[in-house]
Scaffold this motif. Structure first.
Motif, short mmCIF file in Angstrom:
data_model
loop_
_atom_site.label_atom_id
_atom_site.label_comp_id
_atom_site.label_asym_id
_atom_site.label_seq_id
_atom_site.Cartn_x
_atom_site.Cartn_y
_atom_site.Cartn_z
N ALA A 194 -13.78 3.91 -1.71
CA ALA A 194 -13.81 4.48 -0.35
C ALA A 194 -12.71 5.52 -0.18
O ALA A 194 -12.94 6.59 0.41
CB ALA A 194 -13.68 3.37 0.68
N THR A 195 -11.52 5.23 -0.70
CA THR A 195 -10.44 6.22 -0.55
C THR A 195 -10.72 7.46 -1.39
O THR A 195 -10.40 8.57 -0.99
CB THR A 195 -9.06 5.63 -0.93
OG1 THR A 195 -9.05 5.20 -2.29
CG2 THR A 195 -8.69 4.47 -0.02
N HIS B 76 -5.21 3.50 -2.05
CA HIS B 76 -4.58 4.76 -1.62
C HIS B 76 -4.84 5.81 -2.68
O HIS B 76 -4.53 5.59 -3.86
CB HIS B 76 -3.08 4.50 -1.45
CG HIS B 76 -2.26 5.71 -1.11
ND1 HIS B 76 -0.91 5.76 -1.38
CD2 HIS B 76 -2.57 6.87 -0.52
CE1 HIS B 76 -0.43 6.92 -0.97
NE2 HIS B 76 -1.42 7.62 -0.44
N THR B 77 -5.43 6.93 -2.30
CA THR B 77 -5.71 8.01 -3.24
C THR B 77 -5.22 9.32 -2.64
O THR B 77 -5.46 9.58 -1.46
CB THR B 77 -7.22 8.09 -3.53
OG1 THR B 77 -7.69 6.81 -3.96
CG2 THR B 77 -7.51 9.09 -4.64
N GLU B 78 -4.56 10.12 -3.45
CA GLU B 78 -3.94 11.34 -2.90
C GLU B 78 -4.02 12.49 -3.90
O GLU B 78 -3.82 12.31 -5.09
CB GLU B 78 -2.46 11.06 -2.57
CG GLU B 78 -1.68 12.28 -2.09
CD GLU B 78 -0.25 11.94 -1.71
OE1 GLU B 78 0.26 10.88 -2.13
OE2 GLU B 78 0.37 12.74 -0.98
N HIS B 79 -4.31 13.68 -3.35
CA HIS B 79 -4.17 14.93 -4.10
C HIS B 79 -3.37 15.91 -3.27
O HIS B 79 -3.43 15.90 -2.03
CB HIS B 79 -5.54 15.60 -4.35
CG HIS B 79 -6.24 15.15 -5.60
ND1 HIS B 79 -5.63 15.12 -6.84
CD2 HIS B 79 -7.52 14.73 -5.80
CE1 HIS B 79 -6.51 14.70 -7.75
NE2 HIS B 79 -7.65 14.45 -7.14
N TRP C 22 -5.85 6.17 2.81
CA TRP C 22 -5.48 4.84 2.35
C TRP C 22 -6.05 3.84 3.34
O TRP C 22 -6.20 4.14 4.52
CB TRP C 22 -3.96 4.70 2.22
CG TRP C 22 -3.19 4.87 3.49
CD1 TRP C 22 -2.81 6.06 4.06
CD2 TRP C 22 -2.75 3.84 4.37
NE1 TRP C 22 -2.15 5.82 5.25
CE2 TRP C 22 -2.09 4.47 5.46
CE3 TRP C 22 -2.83 2.44 4.35
CZ2 TRP C 22 -1.52 3.75 6.51
CZ3 TRP C 22 -2.26 1.73 5.40
CH2 TRP C 22 -1.61 2.38 6.45
N VAL C 23 -6.38 2.67 2.85
CA VAL C 23 -6.98 1.65 3.72
C VAL C 23 -6.49 0.25 3.34
O VAL C 23 -6.07 0.00 2.21
CB VAL C 23 -8.53 1.63 3.64
CG1 VAL C 23 -9.13 2.78 4.40
CG2 VAL C 23 -9.02 1.58 2.21
N VAL D 115 0.81 -1.23 0.00
CA VAL D 115 0.00 0.00 0.00
C VAL D 115 0.83 1.27 0.00
O VAL D 115 0.46 2.23 -0.68
CB VAL D 115 -1.02 0.00 1.17
CG1 VAL D 115 -0.35 -0.04 2.52
CG2 VAL D 115 -1.97 1.18 1.07
N LEU D 116 1.92 1.32 0.73
CA LEU D 116 2.70 2.55 0.82
C LEU D 116 4.16 2.26 0.52
O LEU D 116 4.67 1.18 0.82
CB LEU D 116 2.60 3.17 2.22
CG LEU D 116 1.20 3.60 2.68
CD1 LEU D 116 1.27 4.09 4.13
CD2 LEU D 116 0.61 4.67 1.79
#
Ligand code: MG
Length: 265
Positions: free
Chosen positions: A132-133, A237-240, A210-211, A81-82
């Motif tokens: 969900a993320t 995992h979703t990021e802005h 993230w989950v 995930v990371l």
């Protein structure tokens, strides 16, 4: 230290943000069944260098890794995930891939991540994790405005993740960003509304819900980098990167209409 960007710096942040988003979309388009993670990394490097930007990752050497990261994009597959270290792995139909990318351009960093399914599989449990993320990120952005507190963002993100039935890990979350990739404040993916740092125009934050499907515990690969769910369950995992503006928040890591193409095979 918390940086507050002036309008000229914010204009540069928009350029970096669009670059990061366009590179991620180009990589996603090429990340198909049979693609090797090392090729994705090679393509990321080529696009960063062609743009005249610098990788935030290649020389990144925090205490938990075994030396510098040495690659240009994080590639995390399924239970990873990371900090996914690109390795010699060929993507298969139904893999859940996360790409996380941060670069500095003209002195300003931007950071974003996307999760998606490889190939034609629409496996419902994986799609639900990703959704969900994405919903949590949208909720966090909606809560980000001047005068609001950091805890308002964390609470909004956490409510979506918890509501979707996922445990929340609090070891890693979002962060301030500006002239460098990782800055104060830390943005937890759960928290109490009304608490914490008061948001101000010019503050840049990387929000990154993230989950993991059924655990909040991580295990680390022998390389010291890739973090996986302790149970082997899937992750997303979703990021802005966003900027706090006078009346709300602006998403900096949105792709442009023109996009970018990969300059090498
Ligand atoms: Mg980040």
């Amino acid at each position: 230290m918390i940086e507050i960007l002036n309008p000229a710096e914010l204009a540069r942040a928009r350029v970096t943000g669009a670059l990061v988003a366009d590179i991620l979309q180009a990589l996603k388009a090429r990340a198909t069944v049979g693609t090797n993670l090392l090729d994705i990394d090679r393509w990321a490097k080529a696009m960063i260098l062609e743009a005249g930007a610098q990788s935030c990752y290649v020389d990144y050497a925090p205490s938990f890794g075994n030396g510098p990261f040495g690659h240009y994009v994080c590639t995390a597959v399924n239970d990873a995930v990371l900090h996914g270290l690109p390795v010699d792995y060929t993507l298969a139909d139904g893999d859940l891939l996360t790409l996380d990318l941060a670069v500095v351009n003209d002195g300003i960093a931007a950071d974003a991540a996307i999760s998606f399914m490889v190939g034609t599989s629409q496996q419902p449990k994986s799609m639900a994790l990703i959704a969900a993320t994405e919903r949590a990120l949208a909720a966090g952005i909606a809560a980000a405005r001047p005068g609001a507190r950091l805890g308002d963002i964390s609470s909004a993100i956490g409510a979506v993740l918890t509501g979707a039935g996922y445990p929340i890990n609090v070891e890693f979350g979002g962060h301030g960003i500006g002239s460098t990739m990782h800055q104060d404040p830390h943005v937890s993916n759960t928290g109490q509304a009304g608490r914490g740092y008061k948001l101000r125009p010019g503050l840049l934050l990387a929000l990154e819900p993230w989950v993991m499907e059924d655990t909040d515990r991580l295990i680390t690969d022998a390389d010291g980098w890739t973090l996986r769910s302790a149970t082997g369950s899937r992750t997303a995992h979703t990021e802005h990167t966003i900027a706090i503006t006078a009346d709300g928040a602006e998403i900096l890591t949105l792709p442009t209409a023109a996009g970018r193409s990969i300059p090498v095979d």
